[in-house]
Design an enzyme around this catalytic site. Structure first.
Site, PDB file in Angstrom:
ATOM      1  N   ASN A 418       0.832  -1.205   0.000  1.00 33.31           N
ATOM      2  CA  ASN A 418       0.000   0.000   0.000  1.00 33.31           C
ATOM      3  C   ASN A 418       0.861   1.247   0.000  1.00 33.31           C
ATOM      4  OD1 ASN A 418      -1.945   1.952   0.239  1.00 33.31           O
ATOM      5  ND2 ASN A 418      -2.787   1.236   2.171  1.00 33.31           N
ATOM      6  N   ASP A 419       1.529   1.507   1.119  1.00 29.18           N
ATOM      7  CA  ASP A 419       2.275   2.757   1.273  1.00 29.18           C
ATOM      8  C   ASP A 419       3.363   2.922   0.215  1.00 29.18           C
ATOM      9  OD1 ASP A 419       0.752   3.269   3.557  1.00 29.18           O
ATOM     10  OD2 ASP A 419       2.129   2.129   4.814  1.00 29.18           O
ATOM     11  N   VAL A 420       4.008   1.817  -0.192  1.00 30.46           N
ATOM     12  CA  VAL A 420       5.136   1.931  -1.123  1.00 30.46           C
ATOM     13  C   VAL A 420       4.683   2.149  -2.559  1.00 30.46           C
ATOM     14  CG1 VAL A 420       6.614   0.538   0.350  1.00 30.46           C
ATOM     15  CG2 VAL A 420       5.274  -0.574  -1.453  1.00 30.46           C
TER      16      VAL A 420
END
Length: 491
Positions: A418-420
């Site tokens: 998600n974040d990456v």
């Protein structure tokens, strides 16, 4: 106790062990040579342990027979009782380590690493405490007065060890889910941290002039406290850097205790671990556009922007797909880039993911894997999982090597990340991940995103706007089950 100066063979053995540790670090720098690196490290540690036992186990003279002239009677031999006790302790530790290594799930590897770091820190504290209470046994005192250099080594060792222990405990609790991943921001934390650190350094300086017990134990207590204070403000998304940073701390603690114990193997090993951990932390900070100094100061991830940090999922239209849709799109593609994340680790989907890649290659599709430096919960987490599934090393690429290819890629297959992959890191200045380099998956013609549900957000607490773009298709299911269904559809 036989000193290194008296036994040059011990110095040579420690030198060989040090070379093995250097070769281990060299081997572990690449998945292709990691097994060879592990073997070199194991050989080096075996040499170091055996050498330490031979040179440091006390020797006692045999009992003098009644009526004999006992002056210089017999050759001193190893104290068998002490040797048995040491071997028993080593055996217990080895048994625990073997059982843990065999049973631990890959999803729990980051918190296991944090737990091991805490044990290294605690060992440094215990060694420093034993040396302070009985300096004569360590050969660091004369008439009860501890040597100046030993006080410096002892003070630094106990401080770094205590910080490593308490900081690693907090990291373990965060990684294990016992504490929330969001930063816990204490009022005036920077002033408190600076004050406590200044007090520790001041007391260590005072300890060089006065070896009163209250100084030593106050340094120990304050160091335990600052370890908690440094890690509590750090958010969950920054945990990979925290793990590598604590790894560095544990190395420096071991090196400091190596000076106290007059053990060159510990000094060499600790310096290697400490320096390599610091370099890794610096590299990861650059990969996340963070400040290395803010990591050391404990402010890392603590100044996240306003509302974005705890954002809920955005209520916007999105497109849902099925395993059949995903199989058709990927089988028709020329190139598919797979982006693994922590969700893949949780689902243990790496083996079926490799099977899916093999099916795609049988259809003539070119398959590559894109790895973000901080994907997962510790450095190299995704690389280890893919290696476990026997994914070819030449198909795995780091962010800087593959980011330019997304624009020419037909399908980006994101599994549990998600974040990456969040474009907000490039566009939203209020986001806690703003400035962090991310994988440009949104540039692919089609993005397939495996996620359990639309209700959750990433570990940084930020929703991903990529979910709602026209070229994104959401595959909502357990990662392993979804990939299994895609494999069946490819057949």
């Amino acid at each position: 106790m036989e000193s290194i100066a008296q036994n040059p063979w011990a110095a040579l053995a420690y030198l060989v062990a040090g070379v093995c540790f250097i070769l281990a670090l060299r081997g572990l720098s690449s998945p292709a040579t990691s097994q060879r690196g592990n073997r070199a490290g194991m050989i080096g540690m075996t040499i170091a342990v055996v050498t330490t036992l031979v040179t440091h186990v006390p020797r006692i003279a045999p009992p003098c027979p009644t009526g004999a002239i006992c002056e210089n009677y017999g050759t001193p031999v190893l104290d068998t009782l002490t040797l048995v006790e040491l071997l028993a302790a080593i055996g217990i530790g080895a048994a625990i380590g073997i059982v843990t290594a065999r049973r631990i799930a890959m999803t729990a590897m980051p918190q296991l690493v944090a737990a091991f770091h805490s044990l290294v820190g605690l060992a440094a504290v215990l060694v420093a405490g034993a040396a302070f209470l009985n300096p004569g046994a360590f050969g660091i005192a004369s008439d009860g007065v501890i040597f100046l250099q030993s006080r410096i080594e002892m003070g630094l060792g106990v401080a770094i060890g205590a910080i490593t222990f308490s900081g690693s405990v907090i990291a373990f609790l965060k990684l294990n889910g016992n504490m929330g991943g969001k930063p816990i921001l204490l009022p005036g934390r920077h002033a408190i941290n600076l004050g406590v650190l200044a007090a520790i350094l001041g007391l260590i300086a005072y300890f060089t002039q006065d070896q009163s017990p209250w100084i030593f134990w106050t340094v120990t207590a304050l160091s335990f406290a600052i370890g908690f204070l440094l890690i509590i403000p750090i958010g969950g998304a920054d945990m990979p850097v925290v793990v590598s940073m604590l790894n560095s701390y544990s190395g420096w603690a071991a090196a400091a205790m190596g000076f106290t114990l007059h053990n060159s193997a510990m000094i060499i090993t600790g310096a290697l671990v400490g320096s390599s951990g610091a370099i890794l932390s610096y590299i990861m900070c650059r990969a996340m556009n963070r400040s290395f100094l803010s990591v050391i100061a404990g402010g890392f991830g603590g100044d996240a922007g306003g509302g974005a940090g705890g954002a809920a999922a955005i209520d916007r239209p999105w497109k849902r797909g099925s395993a059949e849709d995903a199989a058709f799109l990927m089988s028709q593609a020329e190139q598919v880039i797979i982006v693994p994340g922590y969700g893949m680790a949780v689902a243990q989907a790496q083996h079926v993911l490799r099977e899916m890649a093999d099916k795609l290659k049988a259809h003539g599709v070119r398959v590559k894997y894109a790895i973000h430096p901080v994907a997962g919960r510790m450095p190299g987490h995704m690389n280890v999982l893919l290696a476990e599934a026997n994914v070819p090393y030449d198909e795995v690429f780091e962010l800087e090597d593959i980011n330019s290819e997304f624009a020419q890629t037909d399908v980006a297959f994101v599994i549990g990340a998600n974040d990456v992959t969040n474009p907000a890191a490039k566009t939203d200045k209020s986001s806690p991940i703003y400035g962090m380099p991310v994988l440009d998956v949104e540039k692919a013609k089609t993005v397939l995103f495996i996620k359990r549900s639309m209700g959750g957000v990433g570990y940084a607490g930020v929703d991903n706007e990529l979910f709602y773009r026209d070229n994104t298709m959401m595959l909502l299911a357990d990662a392993k089950k979804m990939v299994e269904e895609i494999v069946k559809s490819l057949d």
